[in-house]
Design an enzyme around this catalytic site. Structure first.
Site, PDB file in Angstrom:
ATOM      1  N   HIS A  23      28.127  26.681  37.350  1.00  0.00           N
ATOM      2  CA  HIS A  23      26.951  25.837  37.113  1.00  0.00           C
ATOM      3  C   HIS A  23      27.285  24.408  37.536  1.00  0.00           C
ATOM      4  CE1 HIS A  23      23.507  24.667  34.088  1.00  0.00           C
ATOM      5  NE2 HIS A  23      23.527  23.873  35.152  1.00  0.00           N
ATOM      6  N   HIS A  25      25.428  21.475  40.245  1.00  0.00           N
ATOM      7  CA  HIS A  25      24.386  21.115  41.228  1.00  0.00           C
ATOM      8  C   HIS A  25      25.059  20.221  42.257  1.00  0.00           C
ATOM      9  CE1 HIS A  25      21.105  22.456  38.504  1.00  0.00           C
ATOM     10  NE2 HIS A  25      22.012  22.165  37.587  1.00  0.00           N
ATOM     11  N   HIS A 203      17.903  28.226  34.648  1.00  0.00           N
ATOM     12  CA  HIS A 203      18.134  27.335  33.514  1.00  0.00           C
ATOM     13  C   HIS A 203      17.136  27.728  32.419  1.00  0.00           C
ATOM     14  CE1 HIS A 203      20.385  24.971  36.347  1.00  0.00           C
ATOM     15  NE2 HIS A 203      20.502  23.924  35.565  1.00  0.00           N
ATOM     16  N   GLU A 206      17.985  24.807  27.578  1.00  0.00           N
ATOM     17  CA  GLU A 206      18.753  23.547  27.598  1.00  0.00           C
ATOM     18  C   GLU A 206      18.043  22.595  26.635  1.00  0.00           C
ATOM     19  OE1 GLU A 206      18.637  21.447  31.359  1.00  0.00           O
ATOM     20  OE2 GLU A 206      20.231  20.047  30.787  1.00  0.00           O
ATOM     21  N   ASP A 284      27.879  20.987  35.607  1.00  0.00           N
ATOM     22  CA  ASP A 284      26.470  20.617  35.808  1.00  0.00           C
ATOM     23  C   ASP A 284      26.325  19.536  36.892  1.00  0.00           C
ATOM     24  OD1 ASP A 284      23.809  21.117  35.384  1.00  0.00           O
ATOM     25  OD2 ASP A 284      23.662  20.109  33.455  1.00  0.00           O
ATOM     26  N   ASP A 285      26.397  18.276  36.503  1.00  0.00           N
ATOM     27  CA  ASP A 285      26.243  17.149  37.444  1.00  0.00           C
ATOM     28  C   ASP A 285      27.381  16.166  37.191  1.00  0.00           C
ATOM     29  OD1 ASP A 285      23.398  17.763  38.560  1.00  0.00           O
ATOM     30  OD2 ASP A 285      23.210  17.955  36.387  1.00  0.00           O
TER      31      ASP A 285
END
Ligand code: HPA
Ligand code: ZN
Length: 359
Positions: A23, A25, A203, A206, A284-285
């Protein structure tokens, strides 16, 4: 400020154990320095004076406040080489964290809406993946995400644009603003993707309710849930996730920064692991949330008191939940076990796949 992990033997184990990142991005790996370098190369004016001013803007209160800045950052990406450079930088970083396999999300609509050709996006990312495999031995694959704040019709058009490059991505996902955009909004496009033989993830849970996780499983028929932390409010869902061994790609630092949990020490990952869920740790980011995958492991372990047994389970879950064939998983599991033996933690090796399966 999270305290550092003081147990140096555990720290060394977390850093050295082979793991999969499921996961991330790719647009969320754009570091401010690279945003400014690409802005200059492409002669794009940014509404921030310098790198520090941009970093100061990273004060998020929820998912939407992050997404606004994340999409603005991605606006510097124009040419195939820009996508290549972004992915190359991420993969170099992932190799240092002992990521042996990465399944990388990308958001094509963010780029095609600005006139960037789909081929520039996919070919740049794909070439970076192949070069990283050749240069560093890391394995990687791409997952195309539909933006859920846009229409299903837009998702269909995006899929059609990507189909000439079908051999360059392994699956589709669903991301962006969750609340008000339930999975069932994309029922038809996901059904079509399933017929095309694409892997499916989404997703869900969340910020959105547990009902969105049910819908992702039953209506979209996804194979993994991205985030999924709101499952804790639904006992029947928790039992189903455990029974069906459905992987959750959890992102602790993201959840902290977007205030899904008030503090990392209150994150529910240890409880979900304890309940027998196939939990994984992901970034994630990372450029926006203050850390790459090993930072997620280290900070989480520093505040939750988890130890080698949980580290083994999380790393093994990540390898098992990846979309690769059994022979490669087998090789990585052996590397994982070797690593635990080398670090003197052979007692933590547990091949039972987690908690007993519930009836
Ligand atoms: N949630 C939803 N959409 C996203 C995220 C996220 O954490 N990161 C990038 N797009
Ligand atoms: Zn995400």
């Amino acid at each position: 400020m999270t305290p550092a992990l003081t147990d140096t033997t555990l720290l060394a184990l977390l850093r050295d154990m082979p793991k999969a990142e499921l996961h991330v991005h790719i647009e969320g790996t754009l570091e401010p320095e690279l945003i400014f370098a690409l802005a200059e190369r492409n002669q794009i004016e940014l509404p921030y004076a310098d790198v520090e001013a941009l970093r100061r803007a990273y004060a998020f209160t929820d998912l939407q406040s992050f997404l606004d800045i994340y999409y603005a950052g991605a606006s510097v990406l124009l040419h195939e080489q820009d996508f290549y450079d972004m992915a190359r930088a991420y993969l170099a970083r992932a190799v240092r964290d002992r990521v042996v396999h990465a399944e990388i999300f990308f958001d094509p609509q963010t780029h095609t809406a600005r006139g960037v050709p789909m081929a520039s996006v996919i070919n740049g990312l794909y070439r970076a993946c192949r070069d990283a495999e050749r240069d560093w031995g890391i394995s990687c694959a791409l997952i195309l995400c539909f933006l859920r704040h846009l229409s299903e019709e837009d998702a269909f058009q995006t899929l059609a644009q990507a189909m000439p490059l079908r051999d360059r991505f392994i699956g589709v996902g669903l991301d962006s603003s969750e609340l008000g955009h339930p999975p069932e909004k994309f029922a038809r496009v996901f059904a079509h993707c399933r017929e095309l033989g694409l892997h499916l993830v989404a997703h869900a849970g969340e910020e959105g309710p547990a009902a969105y996780i049910w819908s992702a499983l039953d209506t979209l028929q996804v194979e993994r849930i991205d985030h999924g932390v709101q499952a804790q409010h639904d006992a029947a869902l928790m039992q189903r996730l455990a029974r069906e061994r459905i992987a959750l790609t959890v992102c602790p630092l993201s959840n902290q920064k977007l205030q899904v949990f008030p503090d990392l020490s209150q994150h529910n990952l240890p409880r979900m692991l304890e309940a027998g869920l196939r939990v994984t740790v992901n970034s994630d980011d990372p450029a926006y949330f203050g850390g790459y995958i090993n930072d997620n492991f280290e900070q989480l372990f520093a505040v939750t008191g988890m130890g080698p047994a949980q580290a083994y389970r999380l790393a093994r879950n990540s390898l098992q939940a990846s979309f690769v064939g059994e022979s490669r998983k087998h090789a990585w599991r052996e590397q994982l076990d070797d690593c635990f033996v080398r670090h003197g933690f052979q007692d933590a090796i547990d091949t039972s796949e987690g908690a007993p399966i519930l009836p």
